[in-house]
Design a protein around this motif. Structure first.
Motif, PDB file in Angstrom:
ATOM      1  N   LYS A 180       0.840  -1.192   0.000  1.00  0.00           N
ATOM      2  CA  LYS A 180       0.000   0.000   0.000  1.00  0.00           C
ATOM      3  C   LYS A 180       0.881   1.250   0.000  1.00  0.00           C
ATOM      4  N   GLN A 181       0.454   2.267  -0.757  1.00  0.00           N
ATOM      5  CA  GLN A 181       1.289   3.449  -0.934  1.00  0.00           C
ATOM      6  C   GLN A 181       0.868   4.639  -0.071  1.00  0.00           C
ATOM      7  N   TRP A 182      -0.291   4.577   0.581  1.00  0.00           N
ATOM      8  CA  TRP A 182      -0.762   5.744   1.348  1.00  0.00           C
ATOM      9  C   TRP A 182      -1.636   5.284   2.488  1.00  0.00           C
ATOM     10  N   PRO A 183      -1.541   5.891   3.688  1.00  0.00           N
ATOM     11  CA  PRO A 183      -0.520   6.881   4.072  1.00  0.00           C
ATOM     12  C   PRO A 183       0.734   6.188   4.582  1.00  0.00           C
ATOM     13  N   LEU A 184       1.910   6.825   4.424  1.00  0.00           N
ATOM     14  CA  LEU A 184       3.179   6.197   4.802  1.00  0.00           C
ATOM     15  C   LEU A 184       4.000   7.028   5.788  1.00  0.00           C
ATOM     16  N   HIS A 185       3.640   8.249   6.025  1.00  0.00           N
ATOM     17  CA  HIS A 185       4.484   9.106   6.861  1.00  0.00           C
ATOM     18  C   HIS A 185       3.713   9.648   8.053  1.00  0.00           C
ATOM     19  N   ARG A 186       4.361   9.689   9.209  1.00  0.00           N
ATOM     20  CA  ARG A 186       3.762  10.181  10.444  1.00  0.00           C
ATOM     21  C   ARG A 186       3.927  11.692  10.559  1.00  0.00           C
ATOM     22  N   THR A 187       3.106  12.287  11.443  1.00  0.00           N
ATOM     23  CA  THR A 187       3.236  13.709  11.720  1.00  0.00           C
ATOM     24  C   THR A 187       3.525  13.914  13.204  1.00  0.00           C
ATOM     25  N   ALA A 188       3.837  15.133  13.598  1.00  0.00           N
ATOM     26  CA  ALA A 188       4.214  15.409  14.998  1.00  0.00           C
ATOM     27  C   ALA A 188       3.202  16.357  15.633  1.00  0.00           C
ATOM     28  N   THR A 189       2.031  15.881  15.966  1.00  0.00           N
ATOM     29  CA  THR A 189       1.013  16.674  16.639  1.00  0.00           C
ATOM     30  C   THR A 189       0.153  15.764  17.489  1.00  0.00           C
ATOM     31  N   SER A 190      -0.525  16.322  18.492  1.00  0.00           N
ATOM     32  CA  SER A 190      -1.328  15.506  19.396  1.00  0.00           C
ATOM     33  C   SER A 190      -2.814  15.568  19.060  1.00  0.00           C
ATOM     34  N   ASP A 191      -3.182  16.249  17.978  1.00  0.00           N
ATOM     35  CA  ASP A 191      -4.586  16.328  17.585  1.00  0.00           C
ATOM     36  C   ASP A 191      -5.156  14.927  17.376  1.00  0.00           C
ATOM     37  N   TRP A 192      -6.442  14.744  17.840  1.00  0.00           N
ATOM     38  CA  TRP A 192      -7.022  13.394  17.770  1.00  0.00           C
ATOM     39  C   TRP A 192      -7.076  12.883  16.340  1.00  0.00           C
ATOM     40  N   SER A 193      -7.461  13.715  15.408  1.00  0.00           N
ATOM     41  CA  SER A 193      -7.578  13.277  14.015  1.00  0.00           C
ATOM     42  C   SER A 193      -6.225  12.881  13.453  1.00  0.00           C
ATOM     43  N   VAL A 194      -5.189  13.595  13.910  1.00  0.00           N
ATOM     44  CA  VAL A 194      -3.841  13.253  13.438  1.00  0.00           C
ATOM     45  C   VAL A 194      -3.380  11.936  14.049  1.00  0.00           C
ATOM     46  N   ARG A 195      -3.716  11.737  15.331  1.00  0.00           N
ATOM     47  CA  ARG A 195      -3.361  10.448  15.946  1.00  0.00           C
ATOM     48  C   ARG A 195      -4.068   9.301  15.224  1.00  0.00           C
ATOM     49  N   HIS A 196      -5.301   9.529  14.801  1.00  0.00           N
ATOM     50  CA  HIS A 196      -6.023   8.522  14.021  1.00  0.00           C
ATOM     51  C   HIS A 196      -5.291   8.254  12.705  1.00  0.00           C
ATOM     52  N   PHE A 197      -4.812   9.343  12.096  1.00  0.00           N
ATOM     53  CA  PHE A 197      -4.041   9.208  10.854  1.00  0.00           C
ATOM     54  C   PHE A 197      -2.771   8.398  11.083  1.00  0.00           C
ATOM     55  N   GLN A 198      -2.096   8.680  12.218  1.00  0.00           N
ATOM     56  CA  GLN A 198      -0.861   7.955  12.517  1.00  0.00           C
ATOM     57  C   GLN A 198      -1.119   6.465  12.697  1.00  0.00           C
ATOM     58  N   LEU A 199      -2.271   6.138  13.287  1.00  0.00           N
ATOM     59  CA  LEU A 199      -2.630   4.730  13.436  1.00  0.00           C
ATOM     60  C   LEU A 199      -2.784   4.068  12.076  1.00  0.00           C
ATOM     61  N   ARG A 200      -3.347   4.804  11.130  1.00  0.00           N
ATOM     62  CA  ARG A 200      -3.481   4.264   9.772  1.00  0.00           C
ATOM     63  C   ARG A 200      -2.106   4.069   9.135  1.00  0.00           C
ATOM     64  N   VAL A 201      -1.181   4.986   9.428  1.00  0.00           N
ATOM     65  CA  VAL A 201       0.190   4.823   8.932  1.00  0.00           C
ATOM     66  C   VAL A 201       0.796   3.533   9.477  1.00  0.00           C
ATOM     67  N   GLU A 202       0.628   3.310  10.789  1.00  0.00           N
ATOM     68  CA  GLU A 202       1.141   2.081  11.406  1.00  0.00           C
ATOM     69  C   GLU A 202       0.546   0.850  10.725  1.00  0.00           C
ATOM     70  N   ASN A 203      -0.742   0.897  10.458  1.00  0.00           N
ATOM     71  CA  ASN A 203      -1.411  -0.249   9.831  1.00  0.00           C
ATOM     72  C   ASN A 203      -0.865  -0.512   8.436  1.00  0.00           C
ATOM     73  N   VAL A 204      -0.580   0.555   7.694  1.00  0.00           N
ATOM     74  CA  VAL A 204      -0.012   0.375   6.349  1.00  0.00           C
ATOM     75  C   VAL A 204       1.370  -0.262   6.443  1.00  0.00           C
ATOM     76  N   TRP A 205       2.209   0.220   7.380  1.00  0.00           N
ATOM     77  CA  TRP A 205       3.535  -0.377   7.555  1.00  0.00           C
ATOM     78  C   TRP A 205       3.427  -1.870   7.858  1.00  0.00           C
ATOM     79  N   GLU A 206       2.528  -2.209   8.787  1.00  0.00           N
ATOM     80  CA  GLU A 206       2.396  -3.617   9.177  1.00  0.00           C
ATOM     81  C   GLU A 206       1.900  -4.455   8.006  1.00  0.00           C
ATOM     82  N   HIS A 207       0.960  -3.919   7.239  1.00  0.00           N
ATOM     83  CA  HIS A 207       0.436  -4.639   6.070  1.00  0.00           C
ATOM     84  C   HIS A 207       1.546  -4.886   5.048  1.00  0.00           C
ATOM     85  N   ASN A 208       2.318  -3.850   4.742  1.00  0.00           N
ATOM     86  CA  ASN A 208       3.394  -3.994   3.762  1.00  0.00           C
ATOM     87  C   ASN A 208       4.459  -4.974   4.237  1.00  0.00           C
ATOM     88  N   ALA A 209       4.803  -4.930   5.539  1.00  0.00           N
ATOM     89  CA  ALA A 209       5.802  -5.853   6.076  1.00  0.00           C
ATOM     90  C   ALA A 209       5.346  -7.299   5.936  1.00  0.00           C
TER      91      ALA A 209
END
Length: 368
Positions: free
Chosen positions: A148-177
């Protein structure tokens, strides 16, 4: 080391010519030097009693290596005018040599060769991986995986929506691995590679490593390289050598632990030629340990036609019904025994503090 590739050598009776050809030196006169080497080794075999047809087959095979690009060397095992097996070597033999004997002189292969001197290099990033086969004769592409090509990069903020986005990034990494690990396992199985090298950032390497099947866990090495860079041949050889040394050290630790008696006074390891020969005769060897410089490796033992017909004394074989016992080196006789019983073998270090087996010969047993 899995020795199954040696089976063809034990399907025919001896005597055998065992030749180790060093091809590690390359100069303008290499072709002429190898022709002279072919003549010398064929003459050496003839002087040891080899028949003319086998000497000719060996000489021809060596002459055909005149322009070989192999970086280390090749082993040749011949009988009755035919070269039966000629595995490439994964390390230089330190000079060419020839032996004419009842059994093929296979023990040096524990230090000089791999059953499949090929490894798979996986260049990993967050988007996927590229696979490359590396062997004695060079490299070739072996496929790629695109996750999967998106999303792949994390951000540096504590906003809830961004944390949700970061979780999706983690899921993409795990899927690709997981996809990379699955494809890499298939690639290794299809190629029979003896080693898998993971190249990339530590997190990506570790994610793939953890998802590889258990059967591959002791065949994996990791290497950190910059983005877009490729391993050089020297890098691959260094990683392979380090991996093999680590495996040998682990096997030696298992041997030392198994050598200690349990509560009932039984051990799962033996050492010295008489004890290891007895274990071979009873099909009890799970893994043979050999130190190539050990004094007992060259000790003469008695063998019969079957691989498990091996004894320290001639009379032991005649008692078992063998009518024509022959003599052979202990290491070669034991290698034949473990090949025919599906056991493994490993070369172990010789340092006194390493606890190497007495005389250079030991075995882990299938049962106490």
């Amino acid at each position: 080391m899995d020795l199954a590739f040696l089976h063809p050598l034990y399907e025919h009776p001896g005597p055998w010519a065992s030749v180790y050809v060093d091809t590690s030196r390359h100069t303008e006169s290499t072709a002429r030097e190898r022709k002279l080497t072919a003549q010398w080794l064929a003459g050496d075999l003839a002087g040891q009693g080899a028949d003319e047809a086998t000497c000719h087959a060996v000489r021809t095979a060596i002459e055909e290596l005149a322009h070989s690009p192999e970086p280390h060397g090749r082993a040749l095992f011949a009988r009755a005018g035919e070269v039966v097996l000629d595995p490439p070597l994964a390390a230089p033999p330190g000079g060419s040599s020839a032996v004419w004997a009842t059994l093929p002189h296979t023990a040096p292969l524990l230090d000089l060769a791999n059953e499949e001197p090929v490894c798979v290099v996986a260049y990993i990033d967050r988007k996927g991986a590229e696979f490359e086969l590396r062997g004695a004769l060079g490299s070739e592409e072996a496929g790629e995986v695109t996750g999967k090509q998106w999303p792949l990069h994390r951000t540096a903020t504590s906003d809830w929506s961004v944390r949700h986005f970061q979780l999706r990034v983690e899921n993409v990494w795990e899927h690709n691995a997981a996809e990379i690990a699955d494809a890499l396992a298939v690639c290794q199985e299809e190629t029979g590679a003896d080693l898998v090298i993971l190249v990339g950032e530590q997190r990506e390497r570790r994610s793939v490593h953890e998802r590889l099947p258990r059967r591959l866990q002791d065949r994996v090495a990791e290497a950190r390289h910059g983005p877009g860079s490729r391993l050089l041949d020297d890098d691959v050889e260094r990683i392979r050598a380090e991996h093999l040394r680590g495996r040998a050290a682990e096997e030696l630790e298992l041997f030392l632990a198994a050598r200690a008696p349990d509560e009932e006074g039984r051990t799962r390891a033996v050492e010295g030629v008489p004890a290891v020969v007895e274990a071979a005769r009873e099909h009890r060897i799970d893994e043979l340990l050999i130190h190539s410089g050990g004094p007992d490796t060259r000790r003469e033992v008695w063998i019969g036609e079957a691989a498990d017909q091996v004894a320290v004394r001639r009379g032991d074989l005649t008692t078992l019904g063998e009518r024509h016992p022959a003599q052979a080196r202990a290491d070669d006789a034991l290698v034949r025994a473990v090949v025919e019983t599906g056991a493994a073998a490993v070369s172990v270090p010789s340092a006194p503090e390493s606890g190497a087996p007495v005389g250079g010969v030991g075995a882990l047993l299938r049962w106490a």
